[in-house]
Design a protein around this motif. Sequence first.
Motif, PDB file in Angstrom:
ATOM      1  N   PHE A 170      11.305   4.603  90.272  1.00 32.70           N
ATOM      2  CA  PHE A 170      11.168   6.061  90.182  1.00 32.70           C
ATOM      3  C   PHE A 170       9.919   6.110  90.660  1.00 32.70           C
ATOM      4  O   PHE A 170       9.435   5.911  91.876  1.00 32.70           O
ATOM      5  CB  PHE A 170       9.993   5.966  88.432  1.00 32.70           C
ATOM      6  N   GLU A 171       9.284   7.934  90.988  1.00 30.47           N
ATOM      7  CA  GLU A 171       8.678   8.446  91.574  1.00 30.47           C
ATOM      8  C   GLU A 171       7.582   8.562  90.922  1.00 30.47           C
ATOM      9  O   GLU A 171       8.014   9.480  89.735  1.00 30.47           O
ATOM     10  CB  GLU A 171       9.286   9.717  92.277  1.00 30.47           C
ATOM     11  N   THR A 172       6.486   8.539  91.251  1.00 28.40           N
ATOM     12  CA  THR A 172       4.900   8.729  90.541  1.00 28.40           C
ATOM     13  C   THR A 172       3.654   8.979  91.395  1.00 28.40           C
ATOM     14  O   THR A 172       3.726   8.275  93.025  1.00 28.40           O
ATOM     15  CB  THR A 172       4.545   7.000  89.713  1.00 28.40           C
ATOM     16  N   GLY A 173       3.071   9.917  91.227  1.00 32.22           N
ATOM     17  CA  GLY A 173       2.115  10.243  92.130  1.00 32.22           C
ATOM     18  C   GLY A 173       0.536   9.601  91.799  1.00 32.22           C
ATOM     19  O   GLY A 173       0.696   9.655  90.099  1.00 32.22           O
ATOM     20  N   HIS A 174      -0.349   9.780  92.428  1.00 25.28           N
ATOM     21  CA  HIS A 174      -1.647   8.900  91.901  1.00 25.28           C
ATOM     22  C   HIS A 174      -2.142   9.421  93.107  1.00 25.28           C
ATOM     23  O   HIS A 174      -2.345   9.839  94.605  1.00 25.28           O
ATOM     24  CB  HIS A 174      -1.867   7.414  91.785  1.00 25.28           C
ATOM     25  N   ALA A 175      -3.769   9.525  92.730  1.00 22.91           N
ATOM     26  CA  ALA A 175      -5.142   9.339  93.128  1.00 22.91           C
ATOM     27  C   ALA A 175      -6.241   8.063  92.857  1.00 22.91           C
ATOM     28  O   ALA A 175      -6.668   7.943  91.815  1.00 22.91           O
ATOM     29  CB  ALA A 175      -5.989  10.468  92.847  1.00 22.91           C
ATOM     30  N   LEU A 176      -6.544   7.547  93.422  1.00 25.74           N
ATOM     31  CA  LEU A 176      -7.926   6.473  93.349  1.00 25.74           C
ATOM     32  C   LEU A 176      -9.179   7.605  93.662  1.00 25.74           C
ATOM     33  O   LEU A 176      -9.385   7.057  94.523  1.00 25.74           O
ATOM     34  CB  LEU A 176      -7.444   5.768  94.244  1.00 25.74           C
TER      35      LEU A 176
END
Length: 149
Positions: free
Chosen positions: A12-18
């Motif tokens: 699956f393709e997922t975006g995020h930011a920490l």
Amino acid sequence: MSNIRLTKSFSFETGHALYGYDGKCKNIHGHSYKLYVTVIGEPISDSGNVKYGMVIDFGDLKKIVKEEIVDVFDHATVFNKNTPHFELAMELKTRGHNVLLVDYQPTSEMMVIDFAQKIQRLLPQHIQLHSLKLQETETSFAEWHAADN
């Protein structure tokens, strides 16, 4: 009868930011995740059962992981809801983006813990979750093992 481990993989393709991170991953970015789910159990010994000889039908395992993880996280952006990213998330949602707000920093380590909890509660009682491997990049992954927890 012997215990057998079965593994099924998912993508699956997922975006995020920490939020608060001191490197590039503080910026919104994405990954092509690969999730490997390994369960353990004894093959069904009842020859009258349509699933005779199986620990779990791969299709049944796929249904659990697809509904709980893949369909939820695929093409979504994940933010920790307990950070200022919450405001950004709300703005993106108003513009029609698929945003997930979670109670944790969306690192591979924390995501794999979340995934383990979600999968474990839906497995049939005679099947145990053995391990998960969440691959974030070609060379980086996080693993969860039941024996360690």
